[in-house]
Motif scaffolding. Structure first.
Motif, PDB file in Angstrom:
ATOM      1  N   ILE A  21       0.849  -1.095  -0.084  1.00 48.93           N
ATOM      2  CA  ILE A  21      -0.011   0.078  -0.101  1.00 48.93           C
ATOM      3  C   ILE A  21       0.980   1.270  -0.019  1.00 48.93           C
ATOM      4  O   ILE A  21       0.414   2.041  -0.878  1.00 48.93           O
ATOM      5  N   ARG A  22       2.203   1.312   0.876  1.00 46.96           N
ATOM      6  CA  ARG A  22       2.694   2.477   0.766  1.00 46.96           C
ATOM      7  C   ARG A  22       3.590   2.629  -0.434  1.00 46.96           C
ATOM      8  O   ARG A  22       3.614   3.890  -0.942  1.00 46.96           O
ATOM      9  N   VAL A  23       3.927   1.702  -1.083  1.00 45.19           N
ATOM     10  CA  VAL A  23       4.679   1.567  -2.374  1.00 45.19           C
ATOM     11  C   VAL A  23       3.654   2.214  -3.441  1.00 45.19           C
ATOM     12  O   VAL A  23       3.975   3.179  -4.115  1.00 45.19           O
ATOM     13  N   SER A  24       2.394   1.490  -3.260  1.00 41.97           N
ATOM     14  CA  SER A  24       1.679   2.053  -4.523  1.00 41.97           C
ATOM     15  C   SER A  24       1.010   3.570  -4.130  1.00 41.97           C
ATOM     16  O   SER A  24       1.057   4.403  -5.016  1.00 41.97           O
ATOM     17  N   ALA A  25       1.137   4.071  -2.926  1.00 45.55           N
ATOM     18  CA  ALA A  25       0.709   5.555  -2.360  1.00 45.55           C
ATOM     19  C   ALA A  25       1.696   6.139  -3.059  1.00 45.55           C
ATOM     20  O   ALA A  25       1.576   7.370  -3.584  1.00 45.55           O
ATOM     21  N   SER A  26       3.216   6.046  -2.786  1.00 43.19           N
ATOM     22  CA  SER A  26       4.120   6.647  -3.265  1.00 43.19           C
ATOM     23  C   SER A  26       4.183   7.063  -4.662  1.00 43.19           C
ATOM     24  O   SER A  26       4.533   7.913  -5.220  1.00 43.19           O
ATOM     25  N   GLN A  27       4.122   5.600  -5.343  1.00 40.03           N
ATOM     26  CA  GLN A  27       4.141   5.789  -6.879  1.00 40.03           C
ATOM     27  C   GLN A  27       3.090   6.648  -7.363  1.00 40.03           C
ATOM     28  O   GLN A  27       3.201   7.408  -8.392  1.00 40.03           O
ATOM     29  N   THR A  28       1.796   6.328  -6.726  1.00 41.11           N
ATOM     30  CA  THR A  28       0.682   7.294  -7.300  1.00 41.11           C
ATOM     31  C   THR A  28       1.185   8.905  -6.911  1.00 41.11           C
ATOM     32  O   THR A  28       0.692   9.578  -7.797  1.00 41.11           O
ATOM     33  N   LEU A  29       1.624   9.331  -5.866  1.00 44.14           N
ATOM     34  CA  LEU A  29       1.974  10.797  -5.518  1.00 44.14           C
ATOM     35  C   LEU A  29       3.134  11.015  -6.582  1.00 44.14           C
ATOM     36  O   LEU A  29       3.153  12.216  -6.979  1.00 44.14           O
ATOM     37  N   LEU A  30       3.856  10.368  -6.836  1.00 47.31           N
ATOM     38  CA  LEU A  30       5.001  10.641  -7.924  1.00 47.31           C
ATOM     39  C   LEU A  30       4.683  10.873  -9.275  1.00 47.31           C
ATOM     40  O   LEU A  30       5.032  11.556 -10.031  1.00 47.31           O
TER      41      LEU A  30
END
Length: 195
Positions: free
Chosen positions: A182-191
């Motif tokens: 979830i954290r990796v997905s969220a950071s990729q989305t934010l990027l």
């Protein structure tokens, strides 16, 4: 807080308000759609159990039930798969019939109500508007609503059920890995968005 006039509400809310006489049928169709999707997901979990039975039969989930013989475990697994597939097919048949009947009933009621409303309008209303446009609304637009109720509503529910069930089981089985994903997905989305 004042409620919005009926025509200013979101179309889905207006549809739900219009279909209030069909609540039992809607909830039954929703329930069987969700149940069918749970059985579909259950089949995939049974594949994981089958791998456990073949790779490590002494420590598999079925062995924990007290069935230690690998042949007996495979028979139990086969029976569970057959039961799951049967219940999935039965619930799919039921929800398909329910959504189709609901779509046809609401479509018919909308056409009758639309026709009755047109009968009450003044003749000057028809002088200012094209009858082709009115017939298009009575025919094509109501057909689109029928297609939504008959097919897309169930599909949307299936996608939502799959997301909730798989995410929930992933969080239950491997919470650390799930939170990391979830954290990796969220950071990729934010990027991607540019934050």
């Amino acid at each position: 807080m004042t409620s919005l006039p009926f025509t200013k509400q979101h179309p889905l809310l207006r549809l739900l308000h219009y279909a209030k006489n069909y609540r039992w049928q809607i909830w039954t169709a929703v329930t069987f759609t969700i149940v069918e999707r749970v059985f579909v997901i259950g089949r995939f979990y049974l594949i994981g159990v089958a791998v456990d039975v073949v790779v490590d039969p002494e420590n598999s989930i079925i062995a924990q039930w007290g069935i230690s013989n690998i042949i007996a475990q495979l028979v139990v697994l086969s029976l569970l798969t057959l039961l799951t597939r049967t219940l999935e097919s039965l619930s799919e048949f039921i929800y398909d019939r329910l959504w189709l009947n609901l779509a046809h009933s609401i479509q018919h009621q909308l056409r009758v109500d639309g026709y009755n409303h047109l009968q009450l309008l003044e003749l000057s209303y028809f002088e200012e508007r094209s009858t082709g446009t009115l017939l298009s609304i009575l025919n094509d637009d109501i057909n689109q609503l029928e297609k939504f109720l008959a097919y897309l509503a169930a599909h949307i529910l299936q996608i939502m059920t799959t997301i909730v069930a798989v995410s929930g089981s992933f969080l239950f089985i491997a919470p650390n890995v799930a939170w990391l994903a979830i954290r990796v997905s969220a950071s990729q989305t934010l990027l991607t968005v540019g934050f």
